[in-house]
Scaffold this active site. Structure first.
Site, PDB file in Angstrom:
ATOM      1  N   GLY A 181      -8.858   4.214   6.999  1.00  0.00           N
ATOM      2  CA  GLY A 181      -8.556   5.631   7.177  1.00  0.00           C
ATOM      3  C   GLY A 181      -7.074   5.928   7.346  1.00  0.00           C
TER       4      GLY A 181
ATOM      5  N   MET B  88      -9.059   8.116  -0.420  1.00  0.00           N
ATOM      6  CA  MET B  88      -9.901   8.562   0.710  1.00  0.00           C
ATOM      7  C   MET B  88     -10.403   9.969   0.452  1.00  0.00           C
ATOM      8  SD  MET B  88      -7.633   7.240   3.916  1.00  0.00           S
ATOM      9  CE  MET B  88      -6.693   5.697   3.840  1.00  0.00           C
TER      10      MET B  88
ATOM     11  N   HIS C 117      -8.441   0.939  -3.880  1.00  0.00           N
ATOM     12  CA  HIS C 117      -9.343   0.709  -2.755  1.00  0.00           C
ATOM     13  C   HIS C 117     -10.040   2.036  -2.477  1.00  0.00           C
ATOM     14  CE1 HIS C 117      -9.502  -0.153   1.906  1.00  0.00           C
ATOM     15  NE2 HIS C 117     -10.702  -0.050   1.358  1.00  0.00           N
TER      16      HIS C 117
ATOM     17  N   ASP D 196      -6.561  -6.393   4.437  1.00  0.00           N
ATOM     18  CA  ASP D 196      -5.891  -5.093   4.451  1.00  0.00           C
ATOM     19  C   ASP D 196      -5.925  -4.503   5.859  1.00  0.00           C
ATOM     20  OD1 ASP D 196      -4.964  -2.540   3.882  1.00  0.00           O
ATOM     21  OD2 ASP D 196      -6.692  -1.969   2.652  1.00  0.00           O
TER      22      ASP D 196
ATOM     23  N   GLY E  58      -2.706  -3.700   9.083  1.00  0.00           N
ATOM     24  CA  GLY E  58      -1.931  -4.274  10.178  1.00  0.00           C
ATOM     25  C   GLY E  58      -1.242  -5.601   9.856  1.00  0.00           C
TER      26      GLY E  58
ATOM     27  N   SER F 182       0.854  -1.189   0.000  1.00  0.00           N
ATOM     28  CA  SER F 182       0.000   0.000   0.000  1.00  0.00           C
ATOM     29  C   SER F 182       0.886   1.234   0.000  1.00  0.00           C
ATOM     30  CB  SER F 182      -0.889   0.002   1.243  1.00  0.00           C
ATOM     31  OG  SER F 182      -1.381   1.307   1.450  1.00  0.00           O
TER      32      SER F 182
ATOM     33  N   HIS G 296      -1.257  -1.452  -4.240  1.00  0.00           N
ATOM     34  CA  HIS G 296      -2.510  -1.074  -3.584  1.00  0.00           C
ATOM     35  C   HIS G 296      -2.549   0.445  -3.379  1.00  0.00           C
ATOM     36  CE1 HIS G 296      -5.987  -2.019  -0.948  1.00  0.00           C
ATOM     37  NE2 HIS G 296      -5.534  -1.045  -0.170  1.00  0.00           N
TER      38      HIS G 296
ATOM     39  N   MET H 288     -11.420  -5.864   5.744  1.00  0.00           N
ATOM     40  CA  MET H 288     -10.584  -4.909   6.477  1.00  0.00           C
ATOM     41  C   MET H 288     -10.218  -5.483   7.839  1.00  0.00           C
ATOM     42  SD  MET H 288     -10.042  -2.378   4.492  1.00  0.00           S
ATOM     43  CE  MET H 288      -9.117  -1.384   5.663  1.00  0.00           C
TER      44      MET H 288
ATOM     45  N   GLY I 212       1.210  -1.921   4.210  1.00  0.00           N
ATOM     46  CA  GLY I 212       1.741  -0.579   4.012  1.00  0.00           C
ATOM     47  C   GLY I 212       2.951  -0.318   4.874  1.00  0.00           C
ATOM     48  N   SER I 213       2.715  -0.082   6.175  1.00  0.00           N
ATOM     49  CA  SER I 213       3.825   0.305   7.049  1.00  0.00           C
ATOM     50  C   SER I 213       4.852  -0.810   7.218  1.00  0.00           C
ATOM     51  CB  SER I 213       3.296   0.765   8.408  1.00  0.00           C
ATOM     52  OG  SER I 213       2.402  -0.168   8.932  1.00  0.00           O
TER      53      SER I 213
ATOM     54  N   ASP J 286      -4.785   3.574  -1.921  1.00  0.00           N
ATOM     55  CA  ASP J 286      -5.881   3.920  -1.010  1.00  0.00           C
ATOM     56  C   ASP J 286      -6.432   5.294  -1.333  1.00  0.00           C
ATOM     57  OD1 ASP J 286      -6.013   1.660   0.867  1.00  0.00           O
ATOM     58  OD2 ASP J 286      -3.919   2.190   1.249  1.00  0.00           O
TER      59      ASP J 286
ATOM     60  N   MET K 199     -12.161   4.377  -0.547  1.00  0.00           N
ATOM     61  CA  MET K 199     -12.772   4.682   0.757  1.00  0.00           C
ATOM     62  C   MET K 199     -13.439   6.038   0.612  1.00  0.00           C
ATOM     63  SD  MET K 199      -9.666   3.219   3.033  1.00  0.00           S
ATOM     64  CE  MET K 199      -8.618   3.244   1.578  1.00  0.00           C
TER      65      MET K 199
HETATM   66  C1  DX5 Z   1      -6.225   1.712   5.627  1.00  0.00           C
HETATM   67  C2  DX5 Z   1      -5.785   1.342   4.241  1.00  0.00           C
HETATM   68  C3  DX5 Z   1      -4.669   0.389   4.187  1.00  0.00           C
HETATM   69  C4  DX5 Z   1      -3.380   0.878   4.799  1.00  0.00           C
HETATM   70  C5  DX5 Z   1      -2.698  -0.345   5.328  1.00  0.00           C
HETATM   71  O1  DX5 Z   1      -7.402   2.412   5.553  1.00  0.00           O
HETATM   72  O2  DX5 Z   1      -6.867   0.743   3.534  1.00  0.00           O
HETATM   73  O3  DX5 Z   1      -4.423  -0.076   2.852  1.00  0.00           O
HETATM   74  O4  DX5 Z   1      -2.533   1.551   3.940  1.00  0.00           O
HETATM   75  O5  DX5 Z   1      -1.586   0.062   6.045  1.00  0.00           O
HETATM   76  P1  DX5 Z   1      -0.915  -0.876   7.146  1.00  0.00           P
HETATM   77  O6  DX5 Z   1      -0.412  -2.095   6.436  1.00  0.00           O
HETATM   78  O7  DX5 Z   1       0.161  -0.017   7.691  1.00  0.00           O
HETATM   79  O8  DX5 Z   1      -1.979  -1.213   8.143  1.00  0.00           O
HETATM   80 ZN    ZN Z   2      -6.398  -0.201   1.578  1.00  0.00          ZN
END
Ligand code: DX5
Ligand code: ZN
Length: 225
Positions: free
Chosen positions: A146, A41, A70, A179, A181, A12, A37, A141, A201-202, A39, A72
């Site tokens: 967010g 928003m 994705h 998706d 954590g 992500s 991926h 999720m 992501g992180s 995101d 949101m």
């Molecule tokens: C959250 C996003 C995720 C986010 C995941 O709303 O949909 O895609 O980037 O990031 P990590 O992997 O750090 O939880």
């Molecule tokens: Zn996402």
């Protein structure tokens, strides 16, 4: 090949360094990422603002990794098709955001991409019972949408297992994406539960070496492919 499953690792970019996005994407590709991926928003469906159509358009030209958008956003039906036209190969919309889900999913498919349905942590899988027939994948999720960097909600594992059974009982070819954590600690359990498209992501872009981070995550899933 033991189990014959295809596992996609989808970094992500929310947690990437946007000033060097091209390099970051090249690095995760070298590490074995198979999707990207993105995101989207709107500050309305979720309390955060990120990126939209122009960025997807540029990314689609800059990388051959398929873009997994994705959404949101509120009223995703107004924008879903435009994301396909911008170059996304997968577009997912939240059941919580769309009163006309069938129409939106159909518009994504007609435009030429895979159509996904997303459910938040507190949304039961039973809400998918009709939509499953119109979707190519379900995104479960495992954090509230967010923000990147949140803690994995562990009940997502059992939720994926139940969803996998529901899909198998109906003999559908719907894949499961997860998706939020996901890291090296929990990726094995997540894949064991039935998820096949793994977003992180992180755990990837927050690592000192994103390329090595993807490689490590992919290696942790090897026993299921
Ligand atoms: C959250 C996003 C995720 C986010 C995941 O709303 O949909 O895609 O980037 O990031 P990590 O992997 O750090 O939880
Ligand atoms: Zn996402």
């Amino acid at each position: 090949m033991i189990n014959g499953r295809t596992i996609d690792i989808a970094p992500s970019i929310l947690s990437a360094d946007f000033s060097r996005l091209g390099e970051e994407i090249d690095a995760v590709k070298r590490g074995g990422a198979t999707l990207l991926h993105v995101d989207v928003m709107d500050g309305h469906f979720v309390p955060n603002l990120t990126i939209g159509l122009p960025v997807v358009k540029s990314l689609a030209k800059a990388t051959d990794l398929p873009i997994d958008a994705h959404l949101m956003i509120s009223q995703p039906g107004v924008y879903a098709q435009q994301f396909v036209e911008a170059g996304a190969k997968m577009v997912s919309v939240h059941v919580e955001a769309d009163a006309n889900l069938h129409r939106t999913l159909a518009s994504i498919r007609t435009a030429g991409a895979l159509a996904g349905v997303v459910i938040n942590p507190a949304t039961p899988i039973e809400t998918l019972s009709e939509a499953l027939s119109f979707a190519d994948y379900v995104l479960v999720m495992s954090v509230n949408p967010g923000f990147g960097g949140q803690k994995f909600i562990t009940t997502a594992i059992d939720k994926v297992k139940r969803l996998k059974r529901m899909i198998a009982d109906r003999q559908l070819a719907v894949r499961i994406e997860i998706d939020g954590g996901i890291d090296l600690e929990n990726i094995a359990a997540v894949v064991a539960s039935g998820a096949e498209i793994i977003v992180a992501g992180s755990a990837i872009f927050g690592a000192a070496d994103p390329e090595a981070a993807v490689r490590g995550m992919r290696e942790a899933t090897m026993q299921w492919v």
